[in-house]
Structure formats: structure tokens, C-alpha cells
Design a protein around this motif. Structure first.
Motif, PDB file in Angstrom:
ATOM      1  N   GLU A   1      29.379  43.640  25.468  1.00  0.00           N
ATOM      2  CA  GLU A   1      29.275  45.097  25.880  1.00  0.00           C
ATOM      3  C   GLU A   1      30.012  44.979  27.261  1.00  0.00           C
ATOM      4  O   GLU A   1      30.335  46.290  27.539  1.00  0.00           O
ATOM      5  N   ALA A   2      29.643  44.098  28.178  1.00  0.00           N
ATOM      6  CA  ALA A   2      30.283  44.290  29.617  1.00  0.00           C
ATOM      7  C   ALA A   2      30.544  42.908  30.345  1.00  0.00           C
ATOM      8  O   ALA A   2      30.148  41.778  29.661  1.00  0.00           O
ATOM      9  N   GLY A   3      31.228  42.672  31.199  1.00  0.00           N
ATOM     10  CA  GLY A   3      31.976  41.579  31.809  1.00  0.00           C
ATOM     11  C   GLY A   3      31.888  41.845  33.236  1.00  0.00           C
ATOM     12  O   GLY A   3      32.449  42.905  33.906  1.00  0.00           O
ATOM     13  N   LEU A   4      31.650  40.720  34.184  1.00  0.00           N
ATOM     14  CA  LEU A   4      32.186  40.722  35.658  1.00  0.00           C
ATOM     15  C   LEU A   4      33.592  39.860  35.609  1.00  0.00           C
ATOM     16  O   LEU A   4      33.694  38.863  35.256  1.00  0.00           O
ATOM     17  N   ILE A   5      34.574  40.611  36.145  1.00  0.00           N
ATOM     18  CA  ILE A   5      35.958  40.213  36.145  1.00  0.00           C
ATOM     19  C   ILE A   5      36.482  40.573  37.528  1.00  0.00           C
ATOM     20  O   ILE A   5      36.003  41.057  38.505  1.00  0.00           O
ATOM     21  N   SER A   6      37.719  39.838  37.853  1.00  0.00           N
ATOM     22  CA  SER A   6      38.631  40.125  38.680  1.00  0.00           C
ATOM     23  C   SER A   6      39.492  41.364  38.614  1.00  0.00           C
ATOM     24  O   SER A   6      39.961  41.400  37.265  1.00  0.00           O
ATOM     25  N   ASP A   7      39.488  42.178  39.489  1.00  0.00           N
ATOM     26  CA  ASP A   7      40.532  43.244  39.250  1.00  0.00           C
ATOM     27  C   ASP A   7      42.118  42.966  39.189  1.00  0.00           C
ATOM     28  O   ASP A   7      42.973  43.796  38.877  1.00  0.00           O
ATOM     29  N   ALA A   8      42.319  41.529  39.425  1.00  0.00           N
ATOM     30  CA  ALA A   8      43.638  41.274  39.234  1.00  0.00           C
ATOM     31  C   ALA A   8      44.172  41.010  37.822  1.00  0.00           C
ATOM     32  O   ALA A   8      45.412  40.867  37.672  1.00  0.00           O
ATOM     33  N   VAL A   9      43.434  41.241  36.953  1.00  0.00           N
ATOM     34  CA  VAL A   9      43.718  41.235  35.472  1.00  0.00           C
ATOM     35  C   VAL A   9      44.129  42.636  34.905  1.00  0.00           C
ATOM     36  O   VAL A   9      43.357  43.474  35.545  1.00  0.00           O
ATOM     37  N   GLU A  10      44.866  42.601  33.904  1.00  0.00           N
ATOM     38  CA  GLU A  10      45.118  44.017  33.201  1.00  0.00           C
ATOM     39  C   GLU A  10      43.861  44.342  32.394  1.00  0.00           C
ATOM     40  O   GLU A  10      43.538  43.501  31.641  1.00  0.00           O
ATOM     41  N   THR A  11      43.368  45.554  32.452  1.00  0.00           N
ATOM     42  CA  THR A  11      42.093  45.856  31.801  1.00  0.00           C
ATOM     43  C   THR A  11      42.340  46.814  30.827  1.00  0.00           C
ATOM     44  O   THR A  11      41.584  47.261  30.074  1.00  0.00           O
ATOM     45  N   ARG A  12      43.767  47.371  30.737  1.00  0.00           N
ATOM     46  CA  ARG A  12      44.078  48.271  29.789  1.00  0.00           C
ATOM     47  C   ARG A  12      43.233  49.482  29.287  1.00  0.00           C
ATOM     48  O   ARG A  12      42.902  50.185  30.555  1.00  0.00           O
ATOM     49  N   ALA A  13      42.482  49.592  28.456  1.00  0.00           N
ATOM     50  CA  ALA A  13      41.570  50.869  28.248  1.00  0.00           C
ATOM     51  C   ALA A  13      40.306  50.742  28.620  1.00  0.00           C
ATOM     52  O   ALA A  13      39.332  52.015  28.360  1.00  0.00           O
ATOM     53  N   LEU A  14      39.786  49.633  29.299  1.00  0.00           N
ATOM     54  CA  LEU A  14      38.540  49.670  29.404  1.00  0.00           C
ATOM     55  C   LEU A  14      38.026  50.381  30.839  1.00  0.00           C
ATOM     56  O   LEU A  14      39.120  50.418  31.582  1.00  0.00           O
ATOM     57  N   GLN A  15      36.881  50.560  30.989  1.00  0.00           N
ATOM     58  CA  GLN A  15      36.341  51.358  32.235  1.00  0.00           C
ATOM     59  C   GLN A  15      36.069  50.177  33.267  1.00  0.00           C
ATOM     60  O   GLN A  15      35.470  49.194  32.687  1.00  0.00           O
ATOM     61  N   VAL A  16      36.270  50.347  34.410  1.00  0.00           N
ATOM     62  CA  VAL A  16      36.325  49.355  35.544  1.00  0.00           C
ATOM     63  C   VAL A  16      35.691  49.925  36.835  1.00  0.00           C
ATOM     64  O   VAL A  16      35.984  51.069  37.195  1.00  0.00           O
ATOM     65  N   ARG A  17      34.524  49.338  37.112  1.00  0.00           N
ATOM     66  CA  ARG A  17      33.988  49.827  38.531  1.00  0.00           C
ATOM     67  C   ARG A  17      33.763  48.771  39.336  1.00  0.00           C
ATOM     68  O   ARG A  17      33.372  47.605  38.996  1.00  0.00           O
ATOM     69  N   PRO A  18      34.294  48.817  40.577  1.00  0.00           N
ATOM     70  CA  PRO A  18      34.261  47.747  41.563  1.00  0.00           C
ATOM     71  C   PRO A  18      32.855  47.254  42.120  1.00  0.00           C
ATOM     72  O   PRO A  18      32.158  48.473  42.442  1.00  0.00           O
ATOM     73  N   VAL A  19      32.697  46.052  42.355  1.00  0.00           N
ATOM     74  CA  VAL A  19      31.446  45.436  42.817  1.00  0.00           C
ATOM     75  C   VAL A  19      31.415  45.011  44.336  1.00  0.00           C
ATOM     76  O   VAL A  19      30.685  45.566  45.126  1.00  0.00           O
ATOM     77  N   GLU A  20      32.365  44.147  44.397  1.00  0.00           N
ATOM     78  CA  GLU A  20      32.616  43.684  45.878  1.00  0.00           C
ATOM     79  C   GLU A  20      34.016  43.022  46.238  1.00  0.00           C
ATOM     80  O   GLU A  20      34.406  42.568  45.112  1.00  0.00           O
ATOM     81  N   PRO A  21      34.424  43.077  47.272  1.00  0.00           N
ATOM     82  CA  PRO A  21      35.738  42.230  47.478  1.00  0.00           C
ATOM     83  C   PRO A  21      35.491  40.736  47.197  1.00  0.00           C
ATOM     84  O   PRO A  21      34.337  40.382  47.489  1.00  0.00           O
ATOM     85  N   HIS A  22      36.639  40.118  46.596  1.00  0.00           N
ATOM     86  CA  HIS A  22      36.061  38.794  46.199  1.00  0.00           C
ATOM     87  C   HIS A  22      37.523  37.782  46.425  1.00  0.00           C
ATOM     88  O   HIS A  22      37.824  37.226  45.292  1.00  0.00           O
ATOM     89  N   PRO A  23      37.995  37.891  47.562  1.00  0.00           N
ATOM     90  CA  PRO A  23      39.406  37.357  47.565  1.00  0.00           C
ATOM     91  C   PRO A  23      39.380  35.729  47.435  1.00  0.00           C
ATOM     92  O   PRO A  23      38.101  35.019  47.793  1.00  0.00           O
ATOM     93  N   LEU A  24      40.341  35.026  46.932  1.00  0.00           N
ATOM     94  CA  LEU A  24      40.452  33.600  46.880  1.00  0.00           C
ATOM     95  C   LEU A  24      41.110  33.206  48.153  1.00  0.00           C
ATOM     96  O   LEU A  24      42.012  33.794  48.644  1.00  0.00           O
ATOM     97  N   VAL A  25      40.717  31.909  48.929  1.00  0.00           N
ATOM     98  CA  VAL A  25      41.319  31.541  49.857  1.00  0.00           C
ATOM     99  C   VAL A  25      41.491  30.011  49.896  1.00  0.00           C
ATOM    100  O   VAL A  25      40.860  29.478  49.123  1.00  0.00           O
ATOM    101  N   LEU A  26      42.458  29.492  50.539  1.00  0.00           N
ATOM    102  CA  LEU A  26      42.625  27.937  50.688  1.00  0.00           C
ATOM    103  C   LEU A  26      41.592  27.646  51.772  1.00  0.00           C
ATOM    104  O   LEU A  26      41.331  28.297  52.682  1.00  0.00           O
ATOM    105  N   ILE A  27      40.965  26.391  51.399  1.00  0.00           N
ATOM    106  CA  ILE A  27      40.379  25.511  52.472  1.00  0.00           C
ATOM    107  C   ILE A  27      41.137  24.301  52.635  1.00  0.00           C
ATOM    108  O   ILE A  27      41.511  23.564  51.726  1.00  0.00           O
ATOM    109  N   ILE A  28      41.147  23.975  53.870  1.00  0.00           N
ATOM    110  CA  ILE A  28      42.033  22.864  54.266  1.00  0.00           C
ATOM    111  C   ILE A  28      41.461  21.967  55.279  1.00  0.00           C
ATOM    112  O   ILE A  28      40.930  22.560  56.266  1.00  0.00           O
ATOM    113  N   PRO A  29      41.701  20.587  55.123  1.00  0.00           N
ATOM    114  CA  PRO A  29      41.068  19.768  56.153  1.00  0.00           C
ATOM    115  C   PRO A  29      41.453  20.115  57.674  1.00  0.00           C
ATOM    116  O   PRO A  29      42.475  20.366  57.790  1.00  0.00           O
TER     117      PRO A  29
END
Length: 294
Positions: A144-172
Motif C-alpha cells: 500500500e505504501a513505502g518509505l523511499i528516497s526522493d532521488a528515484v523516479e516515482t512516476r504516477a505515485l503520490q509522494v509526501r516528504p518526511v525529512e531530509p536524508h542526505p548520504l555523506v562520506l565518512i573518512i578516517p
């Protein structure tokens, strides 16, 4: 013998009132209709159930048995009605929610807890999938529903943002790239990585972006969770890519540096997706309202 619940209800109305006339009124029937139904009940069971007396009626021994079982049957009907209404209203049942790795591990645990506490008879079945696979499943009606990144194409689906969730590098901390202001994934090709297990939806997502950039990520070791990944990066084993929320949750001061990923696909928001809000089942809609409100 044929007795339905309406017969049981009428019989109890008569018994409780002690009168066929008053029992008929309680059952919203005419006296003639109630008397005819009562005769039919006694004909069906083949035994007298009531003794007619000048001041009303009393049950026979067989009538006492019918009273006992009729009350049980009507109680069970009421329980069944309440239970089925609980499913319809969303107060009971099992709902299925597809979520990407970041949502499953970093967002949902603390958000689900108060909702589940308020809905003790509802179970939630979580399934980890890539955002692209979640979109396909929701489109196909498999979820019925899913939690996704808005970086993907959602075509005809309805989408509502929940919160920012960027990916980052962590480096020693001692690594030559640790002081960079930002880096693209292609800037770190050839570097050793600490990754997540091959069945991780996020790891599959990252591997796909690396391949589209023309190279493969090189893993020294793969961990089952973000905590283990961050621990190994902090010891200089390799680089890692995690949701930014993970950095603040598992960061050990001075052991690794957070470096933003400049790729557009890494600048993402966590969103809920679905086909039609009005067609969602009651429990799923209630859960999504909770997730969107926090």
C-alpha cells in the motif's frame, strides 16, 4: 432444527420481559408476528419452551437451556462484530510497509514506537527494499505504501516528504581526503570501503550508482549495521557512505570526518509514497499521518 439469531433475540426479549406482548414490543414486532415466530421456534425444536400463565410466561427446562445458549450466541455475535469493526477501523490487523535501509534502521524505530504503543492490536511487517523496488511494488499493488528516497523516479505515485536524508562520506581522520569540503562518488574510486552486507538495500543502491559511473566499489569488509560500519571507519579500515543522521548517532569525536557527497542522487529526502490517499486502508493511513506529523 433451525434457529437463527433473530429467533434467539426474540426469545430472550420475551423471557426477560416475562410477557409475549412486552417481549414483542422490545423486539419491535407486532404481537401477532411475535406469537407466530414463537410457535415456529417451538415447532422447530420440537418441545415446549414456555408455559403460558395468566400473568405472563415462564420458561420450561428446555426453555432454560435455550436461554443459556441464546445468550452465549448473541454474546459471541457481539464479540465478532467488535473484532471485525476493529479490523475495518484499523484498530487491529497486520499492515505491511516497505522501507529503504535508511528509513528502516534510522527513522522508523523511534517513530514507530509511540504509534505501536497506541495501537496494541496492530502488527507491522517491515520489508527492506531499495527505493526503486518499493516504487514498483506500490505501483503494482503489492504494497500500500513505502518509505523511499526522493532521488528515484516515482512516476504516477503520490509522494509526501518526511525529512531530509542526505548520504555523506565518512573518512578516517588521518586520511588525505578527510579535509575535503565535498566529494563526488567518482572522486573516491579505488579507495577501500567498509560496506554493508550484500543484502542491504542501501548497499545495492550505492553499488548501482558506482557502476553507472563506470567503476566498482572496493570493499575490505562488510558489516550488518551502521554501528559496525562506523566503528571500522573510525579505526582507519576504509571509507564509508551512510545517511547523515547516522553520523550524529554513531560519531566518535576525532576518529572520522563527515564529508558531503556532491552527487545529486545523494541529496535526498525521505518520503512516503502511495497510489491514492483515499484508497489506503485505515491503519496504513493512520500510520502515515503519524510519520508525516513528526
Amino acid at each position: 432444527m433451525r434457529l437463527d439469531l433473530a429467533d434467539c433475540r426474540l426469545f430472550l426479549c420475551i423471557v426477560d420481559a416475562g410477557s409475549i406482548t412486552q417481549g414483542a414490543q422490545r423486539a419491535n414486532l407486532t404481537l401477532a408476528s411475535a406469537s407466530e415466530r414463537l410457535r415456529s421456534i417451538e415447532d422447530a425444536v420440537g418441545v415446549k419452551l414456555l408455559e403460558r400463565r395468566p400473568r405472563g410466561v415462564v420458561t420450561t427446562e428446555a426453555g432454560d437451556a435455550l436461554v443459556h445458549h441464546a445468550r452465549l450466541m448473541l454474546q459471541q455475535q457481539a464479540l465478532l462484530k467488535d473484532e471485525l469493526e476493529a479490523f475495518v477501523s484499523g484498530r487491529r490487523g497486520t499492515l505491511r510497509l516497505h522501507a529503504n535501509t535508511a528509513a528502516l534502521t534510522e527513522f522508523l524505530p523511534e517513530k514507530l514506537a509511540p504509534w505501536l504503543a497506541r495501537n496494541p492490536r496492530v502488527n507491522v511487517e517491515l520489508r527492506e527494499r531499495t527505493s526503486a523496488d518499493i516504487v514498483k511494488a506500490v505501483e503494482a499493488g503489492l504494497a500500500e505504501a513505502g518509505l523511499i528516497s526522493d532521488a528515484v523516479e516515482t512516476r504516477a505515485l503520490q509522494v509526501r516528504p518526511v525529512e531530509p536524508h542526505p548520504l555523506v562520506l565518512i573518512i578516517p581522520a588521518g586520511h588525505a581526503l578527510a579535509s575535503a569540503a565535498s566529494l563526488a562518488l567518482s572522486d573516491v574510486q579505488g579507495e577501500p570501503f567498509v560496506g554493508l552486507a550484500p543484502d542491504s538495500a542501501l548497499q545495492e543502491h550505492l553499488n548501482g550508482h558506482a557502476r553507472r559511473a563506470g567503476f566498482e566499489l572496493s570493499y575490505r569488509v562488510r558489516m550488518k549495521d551502521f554501528r559496525g560500519l562506523c566503528e571500522l571507519v573510525s579505526h582507519g579500515v576504509g571509507l564509508g557512505i551512510v545517511p547523515e543522521r547516522v553520523v550524529w548517532r554513531h560519531h566518535r569525536e576525532g576518529t572520522y570526518r563527515r564529508v558531503p557527497l556532491s552527487d545529486a542522487w545523494a541529496q535526498r529526502r525521505l518520503c512516503v509514497c502511495f497510489q491514492d490517499w483515499e484508497r489506503l486502508s485505515a491503519p496504513v493511513r493512520d500510520l502515515l499521518e503519524h510519520l508525516l506529523a513528526v
